[in-house]
Write a protein that holds these residues in place. Structure first.
Motif, PDB file in Angstrom:
ATOM      1  N   ALA A 148     -41.783 -85.566 -81.258  1.00 22.48           N
ATOM      2  CA  ALA A 148     -43.153 -85.025 -81.294  1.00 22.48           C
ATOM      3  C   ALA A 148     -43.463 -84.492 -79.817  1.00 22.48           C
ATOM      4  N   GLU A 149     -43.042 -85.400 -78.854  1.00 21.49           N
ATOM      5  CA  GLU A 149     -43.438 -85.004 -77.364  1.00 21.49           C
ATOM      6  C   GLU A 149     -42.764 -83.780 -77.016  1.00 21.49           C
ATOM      7  N   LYS A 150     -41.590 -83.552 -77.203  1.00 20.66           N
ATOM      8  CA  LYS A 150     -40.927 -82.540 -76.875  1.00 20.66           C
ATOM      9  C   LYS A 150     -41.599 -81.099 -77.787  1.00 20.66           C
ATOM     10  N   LYS A 208     -35.602 -95.379 -85.063  1.00 22.06           N
ATOM     11  CA  LYS A 208     -35.883 -93.927 -85.758  1.00 22.06           C
ATOM     12  C   LYS A 208     -37.381 -93.611 -85.178  1.00 22.06           C
ATOM     13  N   GLU A 209     -38.117 -94.536 -85.041  1.00 27.76           N
ATOM     14  CA  GLU A 209     -39.397 -94.324 -84.556  1.00 27.76           C
ATOM     15  C   GLU A 209     -39.477 -93.805 -83.073  1.00 27.76           C
ATOM     16  N   TYR A 252     -46.190 -76.379 -76.584  1.00 33.09           N
ATOM     17  CA  TYR A 252     -47.473 -75.657 -77.001  1.00 33.09           C
ATOM     18  C   TYR A 252     -48.369 -76.247 -75.762  1.00 33.09           C
ATOM     19  N   TYR A 253     -48.029 -76.773 -74.582  1.00 30.33           N
ATOM     20  CA  TYR A 253     -48.858 -77.250 -73.819  1.00 30.33           C
ATOM     21  C   TYR A 253     -48.208 -77.185 -72.280  1.00 30.33           C
TER      22      TYR A 253
END
Length: 242
Positions: A58-60, A50-51, A65-66
């Motif tokens: 979160a990385e995607k 799950k983590e 935005y970067y």
């Protein structure tokens, strides 16, 4: 002489003992370091499934935005969002992305897009009709040992019927391929138009002016009685780059 040999042997034995002690000390230190590393590794909490999924999500999200560790501003994010919406809509329904982009030329693009699809349909129907006709005739002649069924194809041999059937099938399949390429072109046009429309100025006011003018001609030695022989009517184009 024997005393000297005994002393030398004693010194060598002492040096060997010190070397063994040093090697044992190094082995003890390395073993302790490895045990400490294993203990530290065991003390670190392993990442659950799950983590891991949350971390990848979160990385995607961060990648949106970067760009190469450069933070995108709100304007760029809005432009990318509009472009994605445009090409996805055109992929679902041809012309939808063009309507989303808007502009004066949208009512010219839509007839061209759907005109291409309508033309592709009639071309496909044409090749498919003759393919079925020749395929039916070829199957009849093979099943009936050279017998002929279609009166319009009596003059053609069986080999010619089969060859024509294959040609019609190839043309029909090629029509399907061209239609798919036309669909992809509609998507590419919607995406590129959205990118250019929002990132660059491609409006109607391009600073181009067209005015009539008189261009001087090269003088000659011949007699020229009127003004028209000295000047030639022309068009003057003035392009202002902004």
């Amino acid at each position: 002489m024997p005393k000297i040999l005994v002393v030398i042997f004693f010194l060598l034995s002492i040096q060997g003992s010190y070397a063994q002690i040093d090697s044992l000390q190094q082995l003890r230190d390395s073993t302790k370091v490895s045990l400490d590393a294993v203990a530290a590794q065991d003390s670190v909490k392993k990442e659950t499934r799950k983590e891991r999924k949350e971390r990848e999500k979160a990385e995607k999200e961060r990648a949106k935005y970067y760009y190469k560790d450069i933070l995108k501003d709100s304007t760029r994010l809005a432009i990318e969002h509009i472009s994605r919406v445009a090409w996805r809509r055109s992929a679902i329904a041809p012309g939808w992305g063009q309507i989303t982009n808007g502009g004066r030329w949208v009512w010219v693009k839509l007839p061209i897009i759907y005109g291409g699809f309508i033309t592709a349909y009639f071309v496909f129907d044409y090749w498919n009709y003759y393919y079925k006709m020749f395929a039916k005739e070829a199957a009849y002649r093979i099943d009936h040992s050279g017998g002929k069924d279609n009166p319009d194809l009596l003059t053609l041999s069986t080999e010619g019927i089969i060859r024509q059937k294959d040609n019609f099938r190839r043309n029909r399949d090629m029509t399907i391929l061209v239609t798919a390429v036309w669909w992809v072109g509609n998507v590419v046009e919607a995406y590129s138009d959205s990118m250019l429309r929002n990132r660059y100025n491609i409006g109607d006011d391009l600073g181009l002016k067209i005015t009539p003018t008189l261009m001087p001609t090269v003088p000659t030695m011949a007699y020229q009685p009127n003004l028209t022989n000295y000047f030639t009517p022309g068009v003057k184009l003035t392009l202002t780059i902004k």
